[in-house]
Design an enzyme around this catalytic site. Sequence first.
Site, PDB file in Angstrom:
ATOM      1  CG  HIS A 100      -1.753   1.220   1.380  1.00  0.00           C
ATOM      2  ND1 HIS A 100      -3.055   1.294   0.957  1.00  0.00           N
ATOM      3  CD2 HIS A 100      -1.470   2.444   1.915  1.00  0.00           C
ATOM      4  CE1 HIS A 100      -3.544   2.497   1.212  1.00  0.00           C
ATOM      5  NE2 HIS A 100      -2.594   3.218   1.796  1.00  0.00           N
ATOM      6  CD  GLU A 101       1.714   3.779   3.678  1.00  0.00           C
ATOM      7  OE1 GLU A 101       2.055   4.845   3.115  1.00  0.00           O
ATOM      8  OE2 GLU A 101       0.636   3.663   4.291  1.00  0.00           O
TER       9      GLU A 101
END
Length: 670
Positions: A459-460
């Site tokens: 995600h990041e």
Amino acid sequence: MTNFIPTQPAALPFILADFEAITPAYIRENAAAGMAALRAEWDAIASNPEPPTIENTLIALGASGMEFETKLGAGYTMMSSIGGEEWDAVQAELMPQISALYDSLWMNDALYARLDALEVPEDPETARLLSEYLKDFRLRGIALGEDERAKLTELNAAISSGETEFEQRTVKARDDAALHITDPAKLAGLDQETLDSLAQSAADRGLEGWLITLISPTQQPLLTRLTDPETRAALLAASESRGDDDETRALVLKLARLRAEKARLLGFETHADLVVADATAPSAEAVAERLDTLAPPTVRNVTKEATALAELKARDSAAPFAPSDWFFYEEKLRTEVANVDFDAVRPYLELDAVLNDGVFYAATQLFGLQFTERPELTGWAPEVRVWEVRDEDGEPLALFVGDYYARPGKNGGAWMHNLVEQSHEDGTLPVIANNLNVTKPAPGKPTLLTWDETTTAFHEFGHALHGMLSNARFRGLAGTNVPRDFVEYPSQVNEMWLEDRDVVTHFARHHVTGEPLPDELLDSLLAVRSFGQGFATAEYLSAAIVDQAWHRLAPDAVPTDPAEVLPFEQRVLEECGLTVVPPRYRTTYFAHAFGGGYDANYYSYIWSEVLDADTQKWFRENGELNAVAGHRFRETVLSRGNTRDPLDSFRELVGHEPDLEPLLKRRNLL
């Protein structure tokens, strides 16, 4: 280009700060001069005797502040990732000053008049920059009279100070709430590597035994594995009690009231209305309607899940099913129904393999990116790592900095931030950081991630790709400088590669034997993607609704008694029926909402997820993990940032308006 901040020469052509030189004293010594220099830049543009032009006004304004922002980026990194009393003091001192600095920009009549006098440029990106500046001036008080401006400046300074204090309180409360265990029987269910890691955490604080440190959300990862119900209850209680003191509750009320007063001063009914004026959502009412629409089917699903888990617990114990039991029995049910034991997956999720053979591998397959670790380049802590990223033609593209381990003083959760923005006008290449809070293993032991932590890494990195693949002329329109309810979209899309068989088989190998993840376990993992969606949606949705409730209050409707904070939260949850599980964040440690950045904006995750689910459908229809689809996504969405309406980027990619149905199917809400 590099003489305005101490840098690491070996990083050229990138600007990477020499973090050993970025001390509290350095930031203090340079802050006043930096702010004065930036004001002088703005004043020079505003007082230019020549008639306003695109070059001498708009582009000059867009190019201003690079030196200050680069220093501020390095300072912010130290405040958020190192923290501690000295950095906390610097942050508390500087944030109100920086708030006042930008107030002086947005209330500069001469500068606004020059911008407002300009003809709309023919170049679409330059026209976008002009429209964004004019909107920002109007939303930040240019139309106010002198007395109202003074009041707004006062409110902004107080809000900035309050948000900084809340953020710092949240970090301290999280660190202080760590659960200290001295009886090994209380840790039954944990493997030896986890026990060694907890023992190291205790030793780092001078304690005997074991220390379970907390992550930011309410639910804690070890709740899935601890077999002792008393330990589970104690761990969840420690998590939920964070910030439950008069000072923190009073600060919540103060911030809610100040924000409500600011919104009224600027002509908006509520703070939520003010926030959505700079978002892709059409109105605060549309946000409320979306959340209200999702609540009933979510309540249905989570209630059904609770019944099944309570029945499972009844086989083990006559004690009633409690919130602290949820993760433990959900894991048991997942193993029983789908033959998936996430604890058995951890040995295959070693951090280096996840990064190099998973996160980076997917980016290479999609975009042709090449990653080379640069151990001679240093970060702000010994365990911080730096990679050079080159484009498929071999040209330097970005530096990627990874800070994956938790430490006392570091902000909770996970986030991406820009150390240097991409900009053709400035001639800068992006330097992007990802931050997680993985518990550091004992010396000599591998870093084994949970499945959730692996998802967070993907995600990041989606945020990082948004910054690294930016292709913008102006810094202010680059990368993640998009509305908050759009910024989560690319990061959520990047999670889909954790569900791609090619990607998972490439990185998921046993850290000792090198054996790949067994096919049957991989099949089971991919088959249970929607398992537990009732809980996941309920804990998120309850937090988003609480955030909206606090920020839809009129100034005189905000409670005055700190003792009313949690009862207010409870009433909101009862009204929408979301009382089966605790919210992802309770108000007293809801840093997204009261530490600044996501206030009245926590809805953004579900709003962006509509785009994400639709885009994942598009990828599946276009061959999933492949360079053709990847380049299309890069060209239409990731590279564009805010150089045009971000929803136009989405529409160009998928060929239609956002469709809610893929999200409803994913979360079992139909």
